[in-house]
Design a protein around this motif. Structure first.
Motif, PDB file in Angstrom:
ATOM      1  N   LYS A  38       0.802  -1.119  -0.006  1.00 26.02           N
ATOM      2  CA  LYS A  38       0.026   0.046  -0.002  1.00 26.02           C
ATOM      3  C   LYS A  38       0.924   1.180  -0.009  1.00 26.02           C
ATOM      4  N   PRO A  56      -6.159   0.259  -1.834  1.00 29.07           N
ATOM      5  CA  PRO A  56      -6.378  -0.293  -3.150  1.00 29.07           C
ATOM      6  C   PRO A  56      -7.431  -0.889  -3.639  1.00 29.07           C
ATOM      7  N   ARG A  84      -2.784  -2.770  -7.836  1.00 25.87           N
ATOM      8  CA  ARG A  84      -2.530  -2.004  -6.784  1.00 25.87           C
ATOM      9  C   ARG A  84      -2.191  -0.553  -7.173  1.00 25.87           C
TER      10      ARG A  84
END
Length: 228
Positions: free
Chosen positions: A32, A70, A75
C-alpha cells in the motif's frame, strides 16, 4: 516558516533511509502507499469584490496522514482517506473592525497600513482517488491524486497595523467553521504540484461589503511532499 522547512528536510531524509532499507525487504504483493504528507502553498483569494487586493505573500502549510485502500489487482488504483492539519494566512486590504458591538467590513487604501491579514488553523479530512505508476519494487513513480477535502476551522485571527492603530480579533463569528473543496496532487516521487479550490466562501452569508454579500473563497497552489 523556518520550522516547516526543517520538517520538509526531515521528511526527505527519512525517505532516503526507507529507500535504502527497501533493497533488503522481500517483495510485498499486497503493498500500500499509506503516506505521511507535508505541503506548502501560496494562498489566493477567489471571487474578490472590486478594489479588494492581496498584498505581500500569503502562505499556507499542511501535514497529516492518508490511509491507502487499493481497489484493483495491480494496486495502482486506490482510494485514500486521511486526517491532517493546516495553517493559512491571507494578506489583503479588507479591514475587519467592530463598531457598536457589530463587525464591519471596508476596503483600505494600501498606503494606510503596514499589516492587514486574517489567518486560520484547520483540522482536515482529505478523501482521494489515486492513480500511480508504482509496483512492489518501484518506489519512485508518477502519481495523480484527485479528491475532496473537508476542513473544520479550530481557530482564526484578524490583524491590522496601520493608521487606525493595532486591531486584532480572535475567533469572530463571521468565519465559516466548515470549509470544503476539490484537491489535486500530481508529480513524480517526492515532489508534487498541489492545488486546492474551495467550494464555499471563507465568510458566512451575513457578511456584507458595499451592499453585496462577500463570497470570497480560498485557492491554494503549491508543493506536496509524500513519504511512506
Amino acid at each position: 516558516m523556518k520550522y516547516f522547512v526543517l520538517i520538509i528536510l526531515c521528511f526527505l531524509s527519512v525517505e532516503q533511509l526507507f529507500a535504502q532499507e527497501h533493497v533488503d525487504i522481500e517483495v510485498d504483493s499486497l503493498y500500500k502507499e499509506d503516506q505521511f504528507y507535508a505541503g506548502v502553498t501560496y494562498n489566493l483569494l477567489g471571487k474578490k469584490p472590486v478594489n479588494l487586493k492581496q498584498s505581500g505573500f500569503s502562505l499556507g502549510f499542511q501535514l497529516g496522514f492518508i490511509k491507502d485502500m487499493p481497489i484493483n489487482k495491480r494496486r495502482n488504483l486506490a482510494f485514500g482517506l486521511g486526517l491532517g492539519y493546516s495553517a493559512n494566512s491571507f494578506n489583503q486590504n479588507l479591514l475587519i473592525n467592530r463598531e457598536s458591538n457589530e463587525l464591519t467590513y471596508s476596503i483600505l487604501a494600501e498606503e494606510t497600513f503596514t499589516k492587514n491579514k486574517f489567518s486560520s488553523h484547520l483540522i482536515e479530512v482529505p478523501f482521494e482517488f489515486r492513480w500511480r505508476s508504482s509496483s512492489p519494487l518501484n518506489y519512485s513513480f508518477w502519481r495523480i491524486y484527485t479528491g475532496f477535502k473537508v476542513s473544520y476551522v479550530v481557530a482564526h485571527t484578524t490583524k491590522h497595523n496601520g493608521d487606525l492603530g493595532n486591531i486584532k480579533f480572535r475567533d469572530i463569528e463571521d468565519f465559516n467553521k466548515f470549509q470544503y473543496g476539490f484537491t489535486l496532487s500530481l508529480g513524480y516521487d517526492t515532489w508534487n504540484i498541489y492545488m486546492y479550490y474551495a467550494l464555499n466562501p471563507i465568510f458566512s452569508d451575513n457578511v456584507i461589503l458595499n451592499g453585496e454579500q462577500l463570497n470570497m473563497n480560498a485557492i491554494k497552489i503549491g508543493l506536496m511532499f509524500y513519504i511512506l
